[in-house]
Design a protein around this motif. Structure first.
Motif, PDB file in Angstrom:
ATOM      1  N   ARG A   1       0.838  -1.210   0.000  1.00 35.37           N
ATOM      2  CA  ARG A   1       0.000   0.000   0.000  1.00 35.37           C
ATOM      3  C   ARG A   1       0.867   1.252   0.000  1.00 35.37           C
ATOM      4  O   ARG A   1       0.552   2.224  -0.692  1.00 35.37           O
ATOM      5  CB  ARG A   1      -0.911   0.019   1.216  1.00 35.37           C
ATOM      6  N   ALA A   2       1.930   1.228   0.774  1.00 37.42           N
ATOM      7  CA  ALA A   2       2.824   2.385   0.827  1.00 37.42           C
ATOM      8  C   ALA A   2       3.467   2.631  -0.532  1.00 37.42           C
ATOM      9  O   ALA A   2       3.604   3.777  -0.971  1.00 37.42           O
ATOM     10  CB  ALA A   2       3.896   2.179   1.891  1.00 37.42           C
ATOM     11  N   LEU A   3       3.843   1.576  -1.210  1.00 38.94           N
ATOM     12  CA  LEU A   3       4.457   1.711  -2.529  1.00 38.94           C
ATOM     13  C   LEU A   3       3.456   2.278  -3.536  1.00 38.94           C
ATOM     14  O   LEU A   3       3.803   3.144  -4.339  1.00 38.94           O
ATOM     15  CB  LEU A   3       4.988   0.360  -3.003  1.00 38.94           C
ATOM     16  N   VAL A   4       2.208   1.819  -3.465  1.00 37.14           N
ATOM     17  CA  VAL A   4       1.162   2.323  -4.362  1.00 37.14           C
ATOM     18  C   VAL A   4       0.909   3.799  -4.087  1.00 37.14           C
ATOM     19  O   VAL A   4       0.813   4.617  -5.012  1.00 37.14           O
ATOM     20  CB  VAL A   4      -0.135   1.494  -4.214  1.00 37.14           C
ATOM     21  N   LYS A   5       0.838   4.189  -2.811  1.00 41.05           N
ATOM     22  CA  LYS A   5       0.610   5.593  -2.457  1.00 41.05           C
ATOM     23  C   LYS A   5       1.776   6.465  -2.916  1.00 41.05           C
ATOM     24  O   LYS A   5       1.576   7.567  -3.423  1.00 41.05           O
ATOM     25  CB  LYS A   5       0.415   5.735  -0.947  1.00 41.05           C
ATOM     26  N   PHE A   6       2.988   5.949  -2.722  1.00 45.17           N
ATOM     27  CA  PHE A   6       4.159   6.706  -3.129  1.00 45.17           C
ATOM     28  C   PHE A   6       4.189   6.923  -4.637  1.00 45.17           C
ATOM     29  O   PHE A   6       4.439   8.029  -5.109  1.00 45.17           O
ATOM     30  CB  PHE A   6       5.435   5.991  -2.673  1.00 45.17           C
TER      31      PHE A   6
END
Length: 67
Positions: A3-8
């Motif tokens: 999720r963090a990678l997608v948000k980034f």
């Protein structure tokens, strides 16, 4: 982590799109440049001889100090 990678990556894509869309305020800068040139011409027309005299006097003083 995923999720963090997608948000980034979403955030970086938004920033990249925003930077490519930003064109700036070109007419404003042109106006400022023209107004500055106009002020310089006006000043030079009114006080040109005095400015030249001040410059020459300053250069002579610098030359005396340097000798």
């Amino acid at each position: 982590m995923s999720r963090a990678l997608v948000k980034f990556s979403t955030l970086t894509a938004r920033c990249r799109n925003r930077l490519h869309q930003e064109r700036g305020d070109v007419p404003g800068w042109v106006l400022i440049t023209l107004m500055t040139a106009g002020l310089v011409l006006l000043l030079w027309g009114v006080a040109g001889d005095t400015l030249v005299q001040i410059f020459k006097s300053s250069m002579e003083r610098v030359g005396i100090i340097g000798k």
